[in-house]
Structures are given as structure tokens and as C-alpha cells.
Design a protein around this motif. Structure first.
Motif, PDB file in Angstrom:
ATOM      1  N   SER A 178       0.817  -1.221   0.000  1.00 34.90           N
ATOM      2  CA  SER A 178       0.000   0.000   0.000  1.00 34.90           C
ATOM      3  C   SER A 178       0.844   1.262   0.000  1.00 34.90           C
ATOM      4  O   SER A 178       0.307   2.377  -0.128  1.00 34.90           O
ATOM      5  CB  SER A 178      -0.911   0.024   1.237  1.00 34.90           C
ATOM      6  N   PRO A 180       2.936   2.940  -2.112  1.00 38.28           N
ATOM      7  CA  PRO A 180       2.843   3.962  -3.156  1.00 38.28           C
ATOM      8  C   PRO A 180       1.580   4.820  -3.047  1.00 38.28           C
ATOM      9  O   PRO A 180       1.634   6.043  -3.230  1.00 38.28           O
ATOM     10  CB  PRO A 180       2.847   3.136  -4.446  1.00 38.28           C
ATOM     11  N   HIS A 181       0.456   4.179  -2.762  1.00 39.25           N
ATOM     12  CA  HIS A 181      -0.794   4.944  -2.626  1.00 39.25           C
ATOM     13  C   HIS A 181      -0.712   5.906  -1.443  1.00 39.25           C
ATOM     14  O   HIS A 181      -1.070   7.084  -1.551  1.00 39.25           O
ATOM     15  CB  HIS A 181      -1.971   3.996  -2.433  1.00 39.25           C
ATOM     16  N   THR A 183       1.943   7.140  -0.032  1.00 36.20           N
ATOM     17  CA  THR A 183       2.917   8.201  -0.328  1.00 36.20           C
ATOM     18  C   THR A 183       2.290   9.291  -1.178  1.00 36.20           C
ATOM     19  O   THR A 183       2.484  10.491  -0.936  1.00 36.20           O
ATOM     20  CB  THR A 183       4.144   7.608  -1.042  1.00 36.20           C
ATOM     21  N   ARG A 184       1.534   8.897  -2.180  1.00 34.06           N
ATOM     22  CA  ARG A 184       0.868   9.887  -3.042  1.00 34.06           C
ATOM     23  C   ARG A 184      -0.129  10.723  -2.257  1.00 34.06           C
ATOM     24  O   ARG A 184      -0.218  11.945  -2.439  1.00 34.06           O
ATOM     25  CB  ARG A 184       0.173   9.190  -4.214  1.00 34.06           C
ATOM     26  N   MET A 185      -0.899  10.086  -1.379  1.00 33.86           N
ATOM     27  CA  MET A 185      -1.893  10.818  -0.603  1.00 33.86           C
ATOM     28  C   MET A 185      -1.229  11.790   0.371  1.00 33.86           C
ATOM     29  O   MET A 185      -1.672  12.936   0.529  1.00 33.86           O
ATOM     30  CB  MET A 185      -2.782   9.838   0.153  1.00 33.86           C
ATOM     31  N   ALA A 187       1.618  13.187   0.018  1.00 35.06           N
ATOM     32  CA  ALA A 187       2.291  14.249  -0.735  1.00 35.06           C
ATOM     33  C   ALA A 187       1.351  15.400  -1.095  1.00 35.06           C
ATOM     34  O   ALA A 187       1.812  16.491  -1.452  1.00 35.06           O
ATOM     35  CB  ALA A 187       2.911  13.678  -2.013  1.00 35.06           C
ATOM     36  N   THR A 188       0.058  15.192  -0.978  1.00 35.34           N
ATOM     37  CA  THR A 188      -0.893  16.269  -1.284  1.00 35.34           C
ATOM     38  C   THR A 188      -0.870  17.355  -0.222  1.00 35.34           C
ATOM     39  O   THR A 188      -1.372  18.457  -0.451  1.00 35.34           O
ATOM     40  CB  THR A 188      -2.330  15.718  -1.377  1.00 35.34           C
ATOM     41  N   THR A 195       0.816  12.412   8.257  1.00 33.60           N
ATOM     42  CA  THR A 195       2.162  12.332   7.687  1.00 33.60           C
ATOM     43  C   THR A 195       3.213  12.209   8.782  1.00 33.60           C
ATOM     44  O   THR A 195       4.129  11.376   8.702  1.00 33.60           O
ATOM     45  CB  THR A 195       2.454  13.582   6.840  1.00 33.60           C
TER      46      THR A 195
END
Length: 237
Positions: A178, A180-181, A183-185, A187-188, A195
Motif C-alpha cells: 500500500s 505507493p498509494h 505516499t501519493r496521498m 504528498a498532497t 504524515t
């Protein structure tokens, strides 16, 4: 009339009693969960006709009640606890251990109290540890709070174990998959508190997490028991 008050039928040619029926039902549940338990399957495990069981058990719900009470025998303290904290601490850890041995127990804990002899003996031992310490209402609230924590923690731990089996992934493997998902969330920038937790938080094993949470709950109970009657809680600045 409860199942514990109803007498068993007379002995018949093939030996049978509630103890054997409950043992067979628990074995089935340990192997495949509550969905694996039915009077027909229990009868097959015992090599008797299904109708034989109805002299001993009227419904599947009665069978579940008997199964839960049988497990409560594993939760009984071996000796009289020294004080209320030892009583609740031991009760919590023995209940967790029983839940891990019999995962289906998590699905039946909570709700109306169990009225079987072993469950009543566990309750008696727990309440006796508070004897003379405080009023009855405070004792009941204290026991309810600890039970709520224990049941919730056990259900969460069992749910994770079931998810591991269903997905074939351990918690660590699932987190990696999980990643990558997540990390993307993060990063917003929409989840700053989360975080910080993900980056700086410490991962602990379930047993350590359970023990820490239990100690916090017991500390809160202790504060309530030692607070003078009528004195309000205050939060230090």
C-alpha cells in the motif's frame, strides 16, 4: 428456562451429553469459524443423527451460549487476585489469550451478559476484588470500561489476523504493497498529522499495544477510585 436449567435426556445406547456436543462444536469453530458450526455438522462429528442433539440443545444460539461458557473456564483466575487491578489485568490478558485460541469468541463477546456457570464465576471473582473499596455503581462502570477496551482490542486483533489469511499478506507486506498509494496521498499536504505519524511513529507488536492500552485504562480507573466522592475531574493547565 435456560439451557443450564434444563435437564439432559436419559442415557441412550450411544453415549452423548452436552459436554461432548460442546467440545465437538468448539473444535468445528476453531477449524472454520462460527459459520462451520451447525447442529447437523456437530452431529456428524459425533457420528449420531441430528435429531439426537435436540434433546440436549434446542437452538444454535443455545449451542453458542454453551460454547462461550466453556471458554470462560479458560478465563477463570487460578487463584484469588490480590486486588482489583490484578483482577482486571489478569481478566483482560486471559480473555485476549482465549480469543486468540478461539477466534470465533470475538464474534460472541459483548451484548447481554453470559449466564453460564463459568461466566458467572469469572464475574464473581472480578467483583469480589472490589469488595468494600467503593460503591457498586462505580465498580460496575469500572468493569464495563475495561471490558469495552478488551473486547474492542480483541476484535481488532482478530480482524487483522483474518485479513492476513484472506489476502495472504502479513501486516508488514500489506503496508509495503500500500506504500505507493499512501505516499501519493501524503504528498498532497492534506494530512499533516497523519504524515508525521507515518514518518515518525513507532510500530509495536499487538501484545505490547494491548498491554499499554490496558495500563492506561487501569490508570484511569485507579484515578476514579481514589478521587474523593463529589470531587470533579480537572485538567491541569
Amino acid at each position: 428456562m435456560t439451557v443450564w436449567d434444563r435437564p439432559e435426556p436419559p442415557t441412550r445406547p450411544a453415549p452423548l451429553d452436552r459436554g461432548r456436543i460442546v467440545a465437538a462444536a468448539i473444535a468445528l469453530a476453531d477449524e472454520g469459524g462460527l459459520e462451520a458450526v451447525s447442529l447437523r455438522k456437530v452431529a456428524a462429528r459425533l457420528d449420531v443423527g441430528p435429531m439426537r442433539l435436540y434433546g440436549y440443545i434446542s437452538t444454535k444460539e443455545e449451542l453458542f451460549d454453551l460454547m462461550v461458557d466453556e471458554v470462560y473456564a479458560e478465563i477463570l483466575p487460578g487463584e484469588r487476585p490480590g486486588d482489583w487491578r490484578e483482577a482486571l489485568h489478569g481478566l483482560a490478558h486471559r480473555t485476549r489469550q482465549a480469543g486468540l485460541r478461539h477466534e470465533w469468541l470475538a464474534d460472541l463477546l459483548g451484548g447481554r451478559p453470559s449466564l453460564g456457570p463459568n461466566a458467572l464465576a469469572v464475574t464473581e471473582a472480578t467483583l469480589a476484588a472490589f469488595d468494600g473499596l467503593t460503591d457498586l455503581d462505580t465498580v460496575m462502570r469500572a468493569v464495563e470500561v475495561v471490558n469495552a477496551y478488551v473486547i474492542g482490542a480483541i476484535r481488532r486483533e482478530i480482524a487483522n489476523l483474518r485479513a492476513e489469511r484472506a489476502t495472504g499478506l502479513s501486516d508488514r507486506e500489506w503496508q509495503h504493497a500500500s506504500g505507493p498509494h499512501v505516499t501519493r496521498m501524503l504528498a498532497t499536504g492534506r494530512f499533516p498529522a497523519l504524515t508525521k505519524f507515518v514518518h515518525d511513529g513507532t510500530e509495536v507488536e499487538p501484545e505490547a499495544s494491548f498491554a499499554t492500552g490496558l495500563d492506561w485504562v487501569l490508570d484511569a480507573v485507579a484515578a476514579k477510585l481514589t478521587r474523593p466522592v463529589g470531587e470533579p475531574f480537572t485538567i491541569a493547565p
